[in-house]
Design an enzyme around this catalytic site. Structure first.
Site, PDB file in Angstrom:
ATOM      1  N   THR A   1      93.716  40.937 -60.999  1.00 21.83           N
ATOM      2  CA  THR A   1      93.019  40.340 -59.853  1.00 21.83           C
ATOM      3  C   THR A   1      92.519  38.942 -60.193  1.00 21.83           C
ATOM      4  O   THR A   1      92.662  38.002 -59.398  1.00 21.83           O
ATOM      5  CB  THR A   1      91.820  41.215 -59.431  1.00 21.83           C
ATOM      6  OG1 THR A   1      92.291  42.503 -59.042  1.00 21.83           O
ATOM      7  CG2 THR A   1      91.067  40.588 -58.266  1.00 21.83           C
TER       8      THR A   1
ATOM      9  N   PHE B   1      95.412  28.944 -53.960  1.00 21.40           N
ATOM     10  CA  PHE B   1      95.773  30.244 -54.498  1.00 21.40           C
ATOM     11  C   PHE B   1      97.014  30.788 -53.800  1.00 21.40           C
ATOM     12  O   PHE B   1      97.826  31.403 -54.379  1.00 21.40           O
ATOM     13  CB  PHE B   1      94.619  31.244 -54.357  1.00 21.40           C
ATOM     14  CG  PHE B   1      93.365  30.783 -55.028  1.00 21.40           C
ATOM     15  CD1 PHE B   1      93.416  30.047 -56.198  1.00 21.40           C
ATOM     16  CD2 PHE B   1      92.119  31.076 -54.491  1.00 21.40           C
ATOM     17  CE1 PHE B   1      92.260  29.620 -56.827  1.00 21.40           C
ATOM     18  CE2 PHE B   1      90.960  30.665 -55.103  1.00 21.40           C
ATOM     19  CZ  PHE B   1      91.031  29.926 -56.270  1.00 21.40           C
TER      20      PHE B   1
ATOM     21  N   TRP C   1      95.501  36.633 -60.497  1.00 17.07           N
ATOM     22  CA  TRP C   1      96.056  36.327 -59.176  1.00 17.07           C
ATOM     23  C   TRP C   1      95.390  35.090 -58.588  1.00 17.07           C
ATOM     24  O   TRP C   1      96.036  34.279 -57.914  1.00 17.07           O
ATOM     25  CB  TRP C   1      95.861  37.525 -58.238  1.00 17.07           C
ATOM     26  CG  TRP C   1      96.365  37.297 -56.845  1.00 17.07           C
ATOM     27  CD1 TRP C   1      97.622  37.556 -56.368  1.00 17.07           C
ATOM     28  CD2 TRP C   1      95.637  36.768 -55.730  1.00 17.07           C
ATOM     29  NE1 TRP C   1      97.723  37.216 -55.039  1.00 17.07           N
ATOM     30  CE2 TRP C   1      96.513  36.725 -54.611  1.00 17.07           C
ATOM     31  CE3 TRP C   1      94.328  36.307 -55.561  1.00 17.07           C
ATOM     32  CZ2 TRP C   1      96.114  36.248 -53.370  1.00 17.07           C
ATOM     33  CZ3 TRP C   1      93.937  35.838 -54.320  1.00 17.07           C
ATOM     34  CH2 TRP C   1      94.826  35.808 -53.235  1.00 17.07           C
ATOM     35  N   HIS C   2      94.095  34.928 -58.838  1.00 18.79           N
ATOM     36  CA  HIS C   2      93.367  33.808 -58.255  1.00 18.79           C
ATOM     37  C   HIS C   2      93.702  32.471 -58.904  1.00 18.79           C
ATOM     38  O   HIS C   2      93.542  31.424 -58.275  1.00 18.79           O
ATOM     39  CB  HIS C   2      91.858  34.056 -58.349  1.00 18.79           C
ATOM     40  CG  HIS C   2      91.352  35.026 -57.335  1.00 18.79           C
ATOM     41  ND1 HIS C   2      91.380  36.388 -57.537  1.00 18.79           N
ATOM     42  CD2 HIS C   2      90.800  34.843 -56.110  1.00 18.79           C
ATOM     43  CE1 HIS C   2      90.871  36.998 -56.471  1.00 18.79           C
ATOM     44  NE2 HIS C   2      90.519  36.090 -55.593  1.00 18.79           N
ATOM     45  N   GLY C   3      94.148  32.491 -60.146  1.00 14.59           N
ATOM     46  CA  GLY C   3      94.482  31.224 -60.778  1.00 14.59           C
ATOM     47  C   GLY C   3      94.966  31.395 -62.194  1.00 14.59           C
ATOM     48  O   GLY C   3      94.624  32.367 -62.879  1.00 14.59           O
TER      49      GLY C   3
END
Length: 468
Positions: A314, A468, A317-319
Site C-alpha cells: 500500500t 500517483f 503503491w503511493h510512491g
C-alpha cells in the site's frame, strides 16, 4: 488536466456535458465520453496516451482470450498480471529498484529518464480488477473495445480514482438512467468537492510547503505541529475533494461510483481509519491481495505477516520511495497492535480512541510528506520533543494570516465534528431541510463563484494524488 482548472471548468466540462444532453443514444454517448476521456488524459502529455491505450488493448484482448480458452484461463491471468504489473513497475519503480540495489551492493547501476504517466496506478489497478474478477467468473468478458476502454479511461476517475471495479458499473455502461435529479445531485457534489480543493486544501498547502521548504534548524516544535496538522487536513480535502468531484461528474453522466471517504478523522482506531480512508483502495487490496494471501484464515502469525505485506505494498503503491513504504508499514504496525488486544481497550472510550487515532495518523503523514526518512524522523522529533526547540512566534506570524487561521478552523470542524453534530436527533430535520433547498443552491453558487475567482487570480493549485 485537473478538475480545478479554468480549462476544465470553462471549456472541457461544458462541451462534453452539452453534447451528452443533445445526444440521446447511449452507445453514441459512450463514444463521446470515450473520445473526451482520451483527450482529457492526453491534454498534459500526449505521449502518455499511448501507454493508456496499450493497457486498454492488452486487457481487452486478454479478457477475450481468457473466455475463449477456458482451459488456459490461469495462464492468461498470469500473463495479464505480468503485463499490468510490468507497465506500472517499469514506469514507476524502475529507478527506485535500481537505487535500492545500489544502496545494498557495491555497484553503480545506470538510471533511466522515465517520466511517470499520470494516474497510472489508478487505471492499472482498474484493469487488473477487471481481469481478476473475470477469472473468478463474476461476469462475461466485455467484447466491445469501446465499452472496456470507457471503463478504464473514463475521465472522472481516470487520474485519481476512486478505483472503480468493473462489476460495479458493468450494467451502467450499457444502460443507465440520466435524469434531471441525478444531474443536479452530481453538480451539487462536484461543487462541494471543488470547494474542498480550492478554498481549503490550496490555502493549507501553502503553509505546509513553506514550512517543509525551511531548513530544519529553523523549524520549531510549534511550526512542526502546525505543518503536520495542516498537511493532515490538506491531503484529506485535496483527495476527498477530488473524489467528490469524480463522483459528482459520474452522476452528471448517469454513473454511480461508490463512496471513497467517510470522515476518516473521526475514527477511534487505525482499523476504522482504513475503513473510512480511500475506501476503494482499501477494498482493492483486501479483495485482490489480503484475501488471496490467506487473510486471517491461516492463523494469527500468518495474519500479521499478511498485514505487513499488504501495507508495505500500500505504501509502495503511493510512491517509489522508502518514505511511502515506511508510512505503510507504520500503519500496518498499529493494525497488528490493535489485533493483539489494544483494539479492545480502544472500544472502552471512543474519545480516547479518536485522540489516539489522530496522533498516529498525523505523525504518519510526516513520512508521507517528507522527501527523506532522515527529514521525517527529525521533523517528528521536533513534534515529540517540542519543548527542546526555540521560539517561533515571529516566523509563525509571517506564515499564518487571518484568512489561513479561519480556513484552518473551518477545515478542522468540517472534517467530521460538524457532520457528527447533525447526526444528533433533532438536528437531522434541519439537515434534511437544508439539502436540495433554495438556500443551499444559493450557497453552492457562492462557493462556485468564489472558487472561480480564486483560480482566476492565483496560479497556486497543487494536487497531491495527481502523481500517483
Amino acid at each position: 488536466m485537473v478538475f480545478s482548472s479554468m480549462t476544465f471548468l470553462w471549456i472541457f466540462l461544458p462541451i462534453v456535458f452539452v453534447l451528452s444532453l443533445i445526444v440521446r443514444n447511449i452507445k453514441a454517448i459512450n463514444i463521446i465520453l470515450l473520445v473526451f476521456s482520451l483527450l482529457f488524459y492526453a491534454w498534459g502529455e500526449p505521449a502518455y496516451l499511448l501507454i493508456l491505450l496499450a493497457s486498454v488493448f492488452m486487457n481487452w484482448g486478454l479478457g477475450l482470450m481468457m473466455e475463449r480458452y477456458e482451459e488456459h484461463k490461469k495462464e492468461v491471468l498470469v500473463l495479464s498480471l505480468i503485463g499490468n504489473i510490468g507497465i506500472i513497475g517499469y514506469f514507476k519503480y524502475c529507478n527506485f529498484l535500481l537505487g535500492t540495489i545500489d544502496s545494498i551492493l557495491p555497484i553503480t547501476l545506470p538510471r533511466y529518464d522515465i517520466s511517470l504517466p499520470i494516474g497510472i496506478s489508478f487505471f492499472t489497478f482498474q484493469a487488473m480488477s477487471y481481469i481478476i474478477d473475470l477469472y473468478r467468473g463474476q461476469y462475461k468478458a466485455q467484447k466491445s473495445l469501446i465499452n472496456l476502454a470507457l471503463y478504464i479511461s473514463f475521465f472522472p476517475q481516470l487520474i485519481a480514482g476512486p478505483i472503480v471495479k468493473y462489476k460495479d458499473i458493468e450494467e451502467q455502461i450499457l444502460d443507465r438512467n440520466v435524469c434531471l435529479e441525478k444531474r443536479a445531485t452530481g453538480f451539487r457534489r462536484f461543487i462541494y468537492g471543488l470547494g474542498k480543493k480550492v478554498i481549503i486544501s490550496n490555502v493549507l498547502a501553502q503553509v505546509v510547503d513553506t514550512i517543509y521548504a525551511m531548513d530544519l534548524a529553523q523549524i520549531s516544535g510549534a511550526m512542526a505541529w502546525l505543518a503536520a496538522i495542516c498537511y493532515m487536513l490538506e491531503i484529506y480535502y485535496d483527495f476527498s475533494g477530488y473524489s467528490d468531484m469524480a463522483i459528482g461528474l459520474g452522476r452528471m453522466f448517469g454513473f454511480e461510483f461508490l463512496e471513497n471517504f467517510n470522515y476518516p478523522y473521526i475514527s477511534a482506531s487505525i482499523k476504522e481509519f482504513w475503513r473510512r480512508w480511500h475506501i476503494s483502495l482499501s477494498s482493492w487490496f483486501r479483495d485482490y491481495l489480503y484475501i488471496p494471501l490467506g487473510g486471517n484464515r491461516k492463523g494469527i502469525h500468518r495474519t500479521y505477516l499478511n498485514l505487513i505485506i499488504v501495507f508495505a505494498v500500500t505504501g509502495l503503491w503511493h510512491g517509489a520511495s522508502w518514505t511511502f513504504v515506511i508510512w505503510g508499514l507504520y500503519h500496518g504496525f498499529f493494525l497488528i497492535i490493535e489485533r493483539m488486544g489494544f483494539g479492545k481497550i480502544l472500544l472502552k472510550s471512543r474519545i480516547l480512541g479518536t485522540i489516539y487515532s489522530l496522533i498516529v495518523v498525523v505523525i504518519g503523514w510526516v513520512f508521507f510528506r517528507a522527501d527523506s526518512i532522515h527529514f521525517a524522523l527529525a521533523f517528528i522529533k521536533r513534534m515529540v520533543l517540542f519543548f527542546n526547540y526555540g521560539e517561533s512566534g515571529a516566523i509563525l506570524g509571517t506564515i499564518l494570516s487571518v484568512k489561513t487561521v479561519i480556513i484552518l478552523v473551518i477545515g478542522i470542524i468540517a472534517a467530521g465534528p460538524f457532520q457528527k453534530l447533525f447526526e444528533i436527533k433533532g438536528l437531522k430535520t434541519i439537515s434534511a431541510k437544508w439539502k436540495n433547498s433554495s438556500i443551499e443552491a444559493i450557497y453552492l453558487f457562492i462557493i462556485l463563484l468564489y472558487c472561480i475567482l480564486l483560480l482566476a487570480n492565483d496560479t497556486y493549485n497543487p494536487f497531491i494524488y495527481f502523481r500517483f
